[in-house]
Design a protein around this motif. Structure first.
Motif, PDB file in Angstrom:
ATOM      1  N   LEU A  43       0.844  -1.185   0.000  1.00  0.00           N
ATOM      2  CA  LEU A  43       0.000   0.000   0.000  1.00  0.00           C
ATOM      3  C   LEU A  43       0.882   1.239   0.000  1.00  0.00           C
ATOM      4  CD1 LEU A  43      -2.983   0.897   0.205  1.00  0.00           C
ATOM      5  CD2 LEU A  43      -2.699   0.925   2.694  1.00  0.00           C
ATOM      6  N   VAL A  53      -2.129   0.793  -4.865  1.00  0.00           N
ATOM      7  CA  VAL A  53      -1.509  -0.486  -4.514  1.00  0.00           C
ATOM      8  C   VAL A  53      -0.401  -0.739  -5.517  1.00  0.00           C
ATOM      9  CG1 VAL A  53      -1.837  -2.986  -4.364  1.00  0.00           C
ATOM     10  CG2 VAL A  53      -3.588  -1.447  -3.455  1.00  0.00           C
ATOM     11  N   SER A  60      -5.421   1.859  -8.539  1.00  0.00           N
ATOM     12  CA  SER A  60      -5.924   2.796  -7.536  1.00  0.00           C
ATOM     13  C   SER A  60      -6.760   2.110  -6.467  1.00  0.00           C
ATOM     14  CB  SER A  60      -6.755   3.890  -8.216  1.00  0.00           C
ATOM     15  OG  SER A  60      -7.858   3.308  -8.897  1.00  0.00           O
ATOM     16  N   LEU A  61      -6.887   2.778  -5.342  1.00  0.00           N
ATOM     17  CA  LEU A  61      -7.730   2.328  -4.240  1.00  0.00           C
ATOM     18  C   LEU A  61      -9.145   2.866  -4.425  1.00  0.00           C
ATOM     19  CD1 LEU A  61      -5.205   3.086  -1.372  1.00  0.00           C
ATOM     20  CD2 LEU A  61      -5.911   0.819  -2.133  1.00  0.00           C
ATOM     21  N   ARG A  65     -12.332   7.880  -1.546  1.00  0.00           N
ATOM     22  CA  ARG A  65     -12.427   8.177  -0.123  1.00  0.00           C
ATOM     23  C   ARG A  65     -12.870   9.612   0.080  1.00  0.00           C
ATOM     24  NH1 ARG A  65      -7.720   7.199   4.402  1.00  0.00           N
ATOM     25  NH2 ARG A  65      -8.857   8.064   6.161  1.00  0.00           N
ATOM     26  N   LEU A 113      -4.255  -2.964   4.584  1.00  0.00           N
ATOM     27  CA  LEU A 113      -4.425  -3.885   3.467  1.00  0.00           C
ATOM     28  C   LEU A 113      -4.512  -5.309   3.998  1.00  0.00           C
ATOM     29  CD1 LEU A 113      -4.457  -3.342   0.358  1.00  0.00           C
ATOM     30  CD2 LEU A 113      -2.053  -4.023   0.324  1.00  0.00           C
ATOM     31  N   VAL A 170      -9.150  -3.698   1.609  1.00  0.00           N
ATOM     32  CA  VAL A 170      -8.589  -2.514   2.246  1.00  0.00           C
ATOM     33  C   VAL A 170      -9.643  -1.935   3.188  1.00  0.00           C
ATOM     34  CG1 VAL A 170      -9.312  -0.892   0.438  1.00  0.00           C
ATOM     35  CG2 VAL A 170      -7.322  -0.359   1.858  1.00  0.00           C
ATOM     36  N   TYR A 230     -10.692   1.537   5.489  1.00  0.00           N
ATOM     37  CA  TYR A 230     -10.516   2.947   5.793  1.00  0.00           C
ATOM     38  C   TYR A 230     -11.251   3.307   7.083  1.00  0.00           C
ATOM     39  CZ  TYR A 230      -9.288   3.967   0.844  1.00  0.00           C
ATOM     40  OH  TYR A 230      -8.686   4.025  -0.385  1.00  0.00           O
ATOM     41  N   PRO A 238      -9.629  -1.543 -10.800  1.00  0.00           N
ATOM     42  CA  PRO A 238     -10.113  -0.624  -9.761  1.00  0.00           C
ATOM     43  C   PRO A 238     -11.636  -0.542  -9.688  1.00  0.00           C
ATOM     44  CG  PRO A 238      -8.284   0.359 -10.982  1.00  0.00           C
ATOM     45  CD  PRO A 238      -8.666  -0.896 -11.712  1.00  0.00           C
ATOM     46  N   TRP A 270     -13.592  -2.740  -7.064  1.00  0.00           N
ATOM     47  CA  TRP A 270     -13.648  -2.514  -5.615  1.00  0.00           C
ATOM     48  C   TRP A 270     -15.114  -2.468  -5.183  1.00  0.00           C
ATOM     49  CZ3 TRP A 270      -9.776  -3.280  -2.486  1.00  0.00           C
ATOM     50  CH2 TRP A 270      -8.465  -2.962  -2.844  1.00  0.00           C
TER      51      TRP A 270
END
Length: 426
Positions: free
Chosen positions: A247, A257, A271-272, A275, A287, A296, A298, A316, A319
């Motif tokens: 991460l 990542v 990409s994550l 957020r 992670l 992942v 948050y 991505p 997710w």
């Protein structure tokens, strides 16, 4: 039904040459004479199919008490691969997931191991017992893959299967490193150790060590990121994909990542999940691997944690929000800068996490309840660390699945004396 006595072999009422046994008392016509006819032969294919349905730990116990042909089968490389493939894809219960840990604070020579199944199934008054194994010196775990743990003691590395007890002979690797990872190249059937070795003169060199009859080092493209922006020094291995994952954290956001493909030995990034910009950057995401997928977690709005899972590796857009876990007074640690760490999830949506306060927690994603499992870590050989039921501080954890895979299957000399069951002194 009244049955008469079983006639002797000399009795004329016994039919010979495999004919049905009959008596004046009308015995069922199922019992056949075995004096002249050998028992039926079970096909080798059927025997293998039956053995593939037995858990790895049970097969290890059986190995020394069965006939030589079965022992040879159970010990073979192909059977170990077939058993691992079946257990991971069809019946995960055969692999008995476990957690191994070592002391990252003190130089204890022991490694503690406990059953994840016990954590989920034991009642609060029934603690999950930690079993410890002792090496010859302090060992650090670099990672786990297919039931093997990669251990390192500053100068040497070795592979250890806690289920079978076998280790590879320690291999000299030398050098100082912080960024590392261990995994399996499923295309070339190779186990690989990844290191970013720090040079005494400054700078670093990135290398991959391939375990085998002729162990080799390869220098690959430099690892482009320094330790300051990595959230995990040890890359997380995603089985079936063959990648190690880190991460990355930027100055103003959590960037991506970073992935290393162990087959191609090349890097990529993705990409994550998005957020909220109002969320504090001081709380770092965690992670993990859940059900074989990258995950992942948050912290969101200082009120809850949001858990995401990547359903299609490297995409991505795949997710998917898996759960929202509200803050709880016993989970939150005001001074901690980390979110919840996802560790393991059952099919019934009960999730094992590590809280910011350092406690193991079971979260039921269906009804929102939480539970704190109880542990007996008194025999882990780490007396200066707090009991595991209180806090996990000072320990580093790795999840592994029991298997029959042995270092000897890919040409490494093996022994069973490097790691022994630890017996604490009274």
């Amino acid at each position: 039904m009244k049955r008469g006595p079983i006639p002797d072999d000399d009795d004329d009422s016994v039919a010979r040459k495999g004919k049905v046994v009959t008596t004046t008392e009308r015995w069922p016509e199922l019992l056949r004479c075995t004096t002249t006819k050998p028992p039926p032969i079970i096909l080798d294919e059927l025997i293998a199919e039956i053995l593939l349905r037995i858990p790895a730990r049970s097969l290890v116990r059986l190995r020394n008490s069965v006939c030589s042909s079965w022992r040879t089968l159970i010990s073979s490389s192909q059977f170990a691969k077939d058993h691992l493939r079946r257990s991971m894809a069809v019946d995960p219960a055969l692999t008995h997931p476990r957690i191994a840990y070592y002391s990252s604070r003190y130089s204890y020579p022991t490694i503690g191991v406990f059953s994840i199944r016990s954590v989920f199934e034991n009642r609060p008054h029934e603690p999950t017992k930690v079993v410890a194994y002792e090496g010859r010196r302090h060992l650090r775990m670099i990672g786990s893959c297919n039931g093997l743990l990669c251990l390192h003691d500053k100068e040497r590395a070795m592979l250890w299967n806690p289920c079978t007890g076998f280790t590879s002979q320690p291999l000299e690797i030398g050098g100082i490193f912080y960024v590392c990872g261990f995994g399996y190249d499923h295309v070339n059937d190779k186990y690989k150790l990844f290191l970013v070795e720090e040079k005494k003169s400054g700078g670093s060199v990135t290398r991959i060590f391939t375990f085998g009859p002729k162990c080799t080092w390869r220098t690959i493209q430099d690892f482009q990121y320094n330790k300051a922006i990595l959230m995990n020094m040890v890359g997380l291995f995603v089985s079936g994909i063959g990648t190690l994952n880190w991460l990355l954290c930027g100055l103003t956001s959590f960037v991506a990542v970073l992935s290393l493909d162990l087959v191609k030995e090349t890097y990529s990034q993705f990409s994550l999940p998005s957020r909220d910009s109002d969320d504090a950057l001081r709380v770092l995401p965690r992670l993990g691997i859940l059900r074989g997928c990258l995950a992942v977690c948050y912290e969101t709005k200082k009120t809850h944690w949001t858990l995401w899972i990547m359903k299609e590796y490297g995409l991505p857009q795949s997710w998917t929000k898996l759960a929202i876990i509200p803050h709880h007074p016993l989970l939150v640690e005001p001074l901690s800068c980390y979110a919840l760490a996802p560790m393991y999830m059952l099919k019934n949506d009960v999730l094992l996490v590590m809280s910011p306060s350092g406690k193991f927690v079971l979260c039921n994603l269906n009804d929102g309840t939480i539970d704190f499992p109880n542990f007996d870590s008194s025999a882990d050989g780490m007396p200066q660390l707090p009991p595991l039921s209180w806090c996990s501080a000072g320990r580093t954890f790795h999840i592994y699945h029991e298997s029959l895979v042995s270092p000897s299957h890919f040409g490494l000399p093996t022994c069973s004396s490097q790691m022994r069951l630890f017996k604490p002194t009274l």
